[in-house]
Design a protein around this motif. Structure first.
Motif, PDB file in Angstrom:
ATOM      1  N   LYS A  97       0.868  -1.432  -0.386  1.00 17.80           N
ATOM      2  CA  LYS A  97      -0.077   0.103  -0.141  1.00 17.80           C
ATOM      3  C   LYS A  97       1.188   1.238   0.116  1.00 17.80           C
ATOM      4  N   ASP A 127      -2.959  -3.451  -0.967  1.00 20.29           N
ATOM      5  CA  ASP A 127      -3.800  -3.299   0.053  1.00 20.29           C
ATOM      6  C   ASP A 127      -3.086  -4.710   1.152  1.00 20.29           C
ATOM      7  N   ALA A 128      -3.685  -4.823   2.550  1.00 25.93           N
ATOM      8  CA  ALA A 128      -2.898  -5.995   3.528  1.00 25.93           C
ATOM      9  C   ALA A 128      -4.278  -6.937   2.794  1.00 25.93           C
ATOM     10  N   GLU A 129      -5.778  -6.772   2.894  1.00 24.78           N
ATOM     11  CA  GLU A 129      -6.618  -7.071   3.427  1.00 24.78           C
ATOM     12  C   GLU A 129      -6.719  -7.843   1.964  1.00 24.78           C
ATOM     13  N   ASN A 155       4.837  -1.274   5.461  1.00 27.07           N
ATOM     14  CA  ASN A 155       2.292  -1.870   5.796  1.00 27.07           C
ATOM     15  C   ASN A 155       3.190  -3.101   5.441  1.00 27.07           C
ATOM     16  N   LYS A 157       4.117  -5.092   8.046  1.00 28.41           N
ATOM     17  CA  LYS A 157       3.694  -5.803   9.309  1.00 28.41           C
ATOM     18  C   LYS A 157       2.563  -6.265   8.718  1.00 28.41           C
ATOM     19  N   SER A 158       1.042  -5.563   8.770  1.00 29.08           N
ATOM     20  CA  SER A 158       0.397  -5.397   8.668  1.00 29.08           C
ATOM     21  C   SER A 158      -0.760  -6.350   7.926  1.00 29.08           C
ATOM     22  N   GLU A 161       0.070  -9.055   9.911  1.00 25.89           N
ATOM     23  CA  GLU A 161      -0.545 -10.074  11.506  1.00 25.89           C
ATOM     24  C   GLU A 161      -1.773 -10.169  10.774  1.00 25.89           C
ATOM     25  N   LEU A 162      -2.382  -9.022   9.512  1.00 28.00           N
ATOM     26  CA  LEU A 162      -3.868  -9.828   8.627  1.00 28.00           C
ATOM     27  C   LEU A 162      -3.422 -11.395   8.569  1.00 28.00           C
ATOM     28  N   ASN A 165      -4.248 -13.140  11.618  1.00 25.35           N
ATOM     29  CA  ASN A 165      -5.043 -12.632  11.991  1.00 25.35           C
ATOM     30  C   ASN A 165      -5.973 -14.210  11.127  1.00 25.35           C
TER      31      ASN A 165
END
Ligand code: B12
Length: 207
Positions: A97, A127-129, A155, A157-158, A161-162, A165
């Motif tokens: 991102k 983006d992460a999503e 970014n 790292k996100s 992490e996602l 999760n």
């Protein structure tokens, strides 16, 4: 007789027209698409990867060889699909991102395609999503994240992490000029490579 050496040499020279003709000729003679890929295109791309890594050639030459690789792959892809050849794995790649740099990412994607991976290129400013959802949707083996800016490498790292999760099992490999192995370790990435040839080696060991 099919000219595998000629295909590899034409690819190294970046002669897309010649690669196309020789690959088509080999296919018309009844050579299997996997053999043409392995002994022609991949053999040539391995030489390109090593020369690039050793700074004997530079980005423009690699991109010209990449175009030649694509010209050959355009002929082989439908034949490979029809013959049911199995990809080594699924690799998703994109630039994170906020970041629009894509030359290095494209080289990594091209090198992985060249070594038999199915590559899903999500482009830039991803983006992460999107990384994680696509990985889940296509059951990816590895996600490759590229960043060229110190302001965007955070970014990565996100995404990591996602992925955790959402219980996404794909391994995550990071790269780009400002990245280091210690930063990759710090954010919990599974791998880091400083260049496309090393990326191909590391990712292939994960397939
Ligand atoms: C070309 C370029 C651009 C082009 C990008 C064109 C494109 N389509 O990519 C343009 C002009 C658009 C651009 C814009 C900007 N840029 Co610029 N850009 C560069 C430049 C000159 C070259 C980058 C490049 O392509 N290198 C060649 C490739 C082959 O190398 P690479 O990307 O590192 O990739 C290799 C490895 O890193 C690795 N790799 C890469 N990705 C991945 C991924 C994985 C998974 C793995 C394993 C490995 C891997 O393998 C690759 C192949 O070997 C660099 C300077 C530099 N020397 O890096 C600056 C640079 C990256 N840019 C910079 C800046 C500041 C910007 C801008 C902010 C400028 C501005 N003020 O507008 C904007 C940002 C736009 C944005 N939001 O992204 C700075 C970043 C500074 C910093 N530390 O953050 C740099 C370092 C220039 C500088 N010295 O100031 N840029």
């Amino acid at each position: 007789m099919a000219d595998f050496k000629g295909i590899a040499e034409a690819l190294i020279e970046g002669n897309a027209g010649k690669v196309k003709d020789l690959v088509q000729g080999a296919a018309d003679e009844g050579e299997g698409p996997q053999k043409i890929l392995d002994e022609g295109l991949i053999a040539g791309m391995e030489v390109v990867g090593v020369r690039f890594k050793n700074c004997e050639i530079y980005v423009p030459e690699v991109l010209v060889s990449a175009r030649a690789m694509h010209a050959g792959m355009d002929i082989l892809e439908p034949l490979l699909a029809a013959s049911g050849a199995k990809a080594r794995g699924v690799f998703i790649v994109g630039t994170v991102k906020g970041d629009l740099h894509d030359i290095g990412k494209n080289l990594v994607a091209m090198m992985l395609t060249g070594t038999g991976w199915k590559v899903v290129d999500l482009g830039v400013d991803v983006d992460a999503e999107k990384f994680v959802q696509t990985a889940l949707d296509v059951d990816a083996d590895v996600i490759g994240l590229s960043a060229l800016l110190t302001t965007t490498m955070v970014n990565m790292k996100s995404v990591i992490e996602l992925a955790k999760n959402k219980d996404c099992k794909a391994k995550i490999v990071v790269g780009g000029a400002p990245l280091t192995q210690s930063y990759a370790d710090e954010i919990g990435a599974d791998g880091y490579a400083p260049d496309a040839a090393t990326a191909s080696e590391i990712i292939s060991s994960m397939g």
